[in-house]
Scaffold this active site. Structure first.
Site, PDB file in Angstrom:
ATOM      1  N   GLU A 162       0.743  -1.308  -0.077  1.00  0.00           N
ATOM      2  CA  GLU A 162      -0.084   0.079  -0.041  1.00  0.00           C
ATOM      3  C   GLU A 162       0.896   1.236   0.136  1.00  0.00           C
ATOM      4  OE1 GLU A 162      -2.439  -0.089   3.494  1.00  0.00           O
ATOM      5  OE2 GLU A 162      -3.600  -1.687   2.786  1.00  0.00           O
ATOM      6  N   LYS A 164       2.232   4.376   1.367  1.00  0.00           N
ATOM      7  CA  LYS A 164       2.471   4.922   2.762  1.00  0.00           C
ATOM      8  C   LYS A 164       2.532   6.219   2.755  1.00  0.00           C
ATOM      9  CE  LYS A 164       5.685   4.885   6.702  1.00  0.00           C
ATOM     10  NZ  LYS A 164       5.435   6.095   7.034  1.00  0.00           N
ATOM     11  N   ARG A 169      -1.914   9.665  11.736  1.00  0.00           N
ATOM     12  CA  ARG A 169      -2.623   8.453  11.830  1.00  0.00           C
ATOM     13  C   ARG A 169      -3.936   8.782  12.461  1.00  0.00           C
ATOM     14  NH1 ARG A 169      -0.247   2.744  12.277  1.00  0.00           N
ATOM     15  NH2 ARG A 169      -2.020   1.583  12.259  1.00  0.00           N
ATOM     16  N   ARG A 185      -2.589   8.831  16.909  1.00  0.00           N
ATOM     17  CA  ARG A 185      -1.277   7.550  17.053  1.00  0.00           C
ATOM     18  C   ARG A 185      -1.430   7.159  18.530  1.00  0.00           C
ATOM     19  NH1 ARG A 185       3.843   6.587  18.037  1.00  0.00           N
ATOM     20  NH2 ARG A 185       4.795   5.264  16.681  1.00  0.00           N
ATOM     21  N   GLU A 316       5.594   8.571   1.082  1.00  0.00           N
ATOM     22  CA  GLU A 316       6.889   8.541   1.831  1.00  0.00           C
ATOM     23  C   GLU A 316       7.475   7.067   1.330  1.00  0.00           C
ATOM     24  OE1 GLU A 316       7.862   9.829   6.139  1.00  0.00           O
ATOM     25  OE2 GLU A 316       6.013   8.627   6.004  1.00  0.00           O
ATOM     26  N   LYS A 321       1.817  -5.628   3.772  1.00  0.00           N
ATOM     27  CA  LYS A 321       1.419  -6.211   4.889  1.00  0.00           C
ATOM     28  C   LYS A 321       0.771  -7.715   4.474  1.00  0.00           C
ATOM     29  CE  LYS A 321      -0.850  -1.802   6.018  1.00  0.00           C
ATOM     30  NZ  LYS A 321      -2.082  -1.121   6.190  1.00  0.00           N
ATOM     31  N   ARG A 334       4.588  -3.526  17.019  1.00  0.00           N
ATOM     32  CA  ARG A 334       5.227  -3.376  15.951  1.00  0.00           C
ATOM     33  C   ARG A 334       5.633  -4.602  15.277  1.00  0.00           C
ATOM     34  NH1 ARG A 334       7.676   1.054  14.204  1.00  0.00           N
ATOM     35  NH2 ARG A 334       7.542   1.883  16.473  1.00  0.00           N
ATOM     36  N   LYS A 340       7.585  -1.738   6.597  1.00  0.00           N
ATOM     37  CA  LYS A 340       7.565  -0.172   5.817  1.00  0.00           C
ATOM     38  C   LYS A 340       8.916   0.067   5.099  1.00  0.00           C
ATOM     39  CE  LYS A 340       8.757   1.982  10.153  1.00  0.00           C
ATOM     40  NZ  LYS A 340       8.591   3.103  11.071  1.00  0.00           N
TER      41      LYS A 340
END
Ligand code: ATP
Length: 510
Positions: A162, A164, A169, A185, A316, A321, A334, A340
């Site tokens: 996806e 980023k 958030r 977040r 970014e 996932k 995490r 990422k």
């Protein structure tokens, strides 16, 4: 005139609640009076702990995780009283795991403890589930350095890539009574910042949807040119009390996950299922509400191209996932199942670090009057201490250096805090209160005889330091205790070693 009543835990707790609830006119004075009342009644060492509590810095070596483990163990010991033979070491561990898991989906002790007493630890997950209106910590991603590393890690698994987005958030809760709450977040209420997002809900949700929780990124957006704007533009928006008619920077909400729909928690479902729910329950409204752009591919070149397009679209990089194996939503974690990949990772170490300036050296020459360099530290959650990791003097524009110097001058303390770890050979000109978090990028990490980061984790007597660090920007959304942890520093160091070894192997093969 009269000696105050001795303080009790209940009295202190009730007063803290009263302080938290004061609002509106004269609330500062009222809060101050509550605090004065407590301090006047305090005896012996009590003032010290009252002040530390008010600062949320107890520093008694008892972190929140310890409380969760203790709760689990207490439940087992209480069972043992009834049936002494039945418990083992693994029960203690399992109970602690259950409490941690339950707390991650329902972080409210007032709900967990009564249920623990009522049903015991083993049935606790059935009694305490994810609840609408209670934010959970967001699932987080681990950094990776290259598309090839993703293919290695997710070998044989179906995964999705996806965009980023570079915004903020947002966990959007839509209640059955039609009310909306948006959480940040850090699970803080952010509803007052985004009245435009609140009012857009009725436009993007399908009529059959009566309640939901969405995981999204809110991004500044130019609706005329239909393009995403950089994070800096979003950060010009006030943090609360925003009035709909005053809004100058429009935003678009990019939804990438759904945690709850129509009374049904979805955290235990695989991402593939959650995504179907997401796509099926909402309609895109261009420039207002869109689904995160995604592809499902395991072709190296295709992913590389997708990454380039993401970056050209002001994103970014990518978040990758797993889709239908090990793909449940893991709050506050995490996870290995979210990776990422940022474009700029590839030129240096995996991720940037969020570090705390704890001291500085006076500038000379062109930098006279401001600080010339700063001592940065990471945070060790286990020992509750800040460990020095590098000196930094690059990456600052002149005005930035001026700004940072001015703001930190207000935080000078006469001597280092007892919970700062640094080498005796280090002799900065001034020490600071831990107050800011700076995002920093470096060329690599190395074992250091001077710095103390992750001391004892990778090497028994040495720490880790950053080579060629440079400042990216100041992070307003993190508190010093949310800085990069020693464990993360150690993990980055190990990851770098693996990559170096792998590259070396490849070179050797040539
Ligand atoms: P972290 O949140 O991992 O501590 P960070 O705050 O520096 O680090 P990044 O490393 O930039 O954030 O990346 C994670 C963040 O990216 C998420 O918290 C989320 O806000 C954002 N994000 C943007 N797009 C997505 C997406 N498609 N899926 C998940 N997160 C996304």
């Amino acid at each position: 005139m009269f000696k105050p009543q001795p303080l009790t835990i209940a009295k202190v707790f009730d007063t803290f609640r009263a302080i938290a609830k004061e609002s509106g006119k004269d609330s500062q004075d009222k809060k101050r009076n509550h605090i004065k009342g407590l301090l006047v009644a305090a005896t012996d060492c009590e003032p010290q702990y009252l002040v530390r509590l008010l600062q949320s810095k107890m520093r008694i070596g008892l972190a929140e995780k310890t409380v969760l483990v203790a709760l689990g163990q207490a439940a087992i010991y209480s069972e043992m009283n009834q049936n002494p033979q039945s418990q083992t070491q693994s029960d203690l561990e399992e109970a602690a795991k259950i409490i941690k898991q339950v707390y991650s989906v329902l972080p409210i002790y007032d709900k967990i403890v009564p249920e623990l007493l009522r049903v015991g630890v083993w049935k606790l997950p059935e009694a305490c589930n994810f609840s609408l209106g209670v934010p959970v910590g967001p699932m987080l991603a681990k950094p990776t350095k290259a598309v090839s590393e993703i293919l290695d890690k997710f070998q044989g698994m179906e995964f999705t890539c996806e965009y980023k987005y570079d915004g903020e958030r947002a966990q959007i809760h839509y209640m059955e009574d039609g009310s909306v709450e948006i959480y940040s977040r850090n699970a803080e209420r952010n509803t007052g910042k985004y009245p435009d997002v609140v009012s857009s809900v009725s436009r993007f949700k399908k009529p059959a949807v009566k309640s939901f929780v969405l995981d999204c990124e809110i991004v500044a957006y130019d609706r005329e040119k239909q393009r995403i704007l950089p994070f800096q533009i979003l950060s010009t928006r006030a943090r609360k009390g925003v009035i709909l008619s005053d809004i100058k920077v429009a935003v678009c909400t990019f939804a990438f996950d759904i945690l709850y729909i129509n009374g049904q928690p979805l955290l235990q479902e695989q991402l593939k299922v959650r995504r179907e729910q997401l796509y099926g329950s909402f309609d895109e409204v261009p420039g207002v509400f869109q689904f995160a752009t995604a592809i499902t591919s395991d072709d190296l070149e295709e992913i590389q191209k997708f990454l380039d397009t993401a970056v050209n679209t002001s994103c970014e990089g990518l978040i990758i996932k797993t889709l239908d194996k090990d793909a449940t939503y893991e709050p506050s974690k995490r996870s290995n199942n979210w990776l990422k990949l940022k474009k700029d990772y590839m030129e240096s170490i995996g991720d940037s670090l969020d570090l705390v300036p704890i001291a500085a050296f006076h500038g000379r020459g062109k930098r006279t009057g401001v600080y010339g360099s700063f001592l940065l530290a990471c945070y060790d959650e286990y020992n509750e201490e800040y460990q020095s990791i590098c000196n930094i003097g690059t990456g600052f524009s002149e005005s930035q250096l001026e700004e940072r110097s001015t703001s930190l001058r207000n935080k000078i303390i006469p001597k280092p805090k007892p919970y700062y770890r640094f080498s005796d050979t280090m002799d900065p000109d001034v020490w600071f209160e831990p107050s800011e978090v700076w995002e920093v990028k470096a060329a690599d990490l190395s074992i250091s005889p001077v710095h103390r980061a992750a001391n004892g984790i990778v090497d028994p007597n040495k720490g880790i330091s950053l080579r060629f660090p440079r400042l990216l920007h100041v992070r307003d959304d993190k508190s010093p205790e949310e800085a990069t942890t020693s464990e993360q520093v150690a993990e980055m160091y190990r990851a770098q070693k693996i990559i170096h070894t792998n590259n070396k192997d490849e070179d050797d093969d040539d």
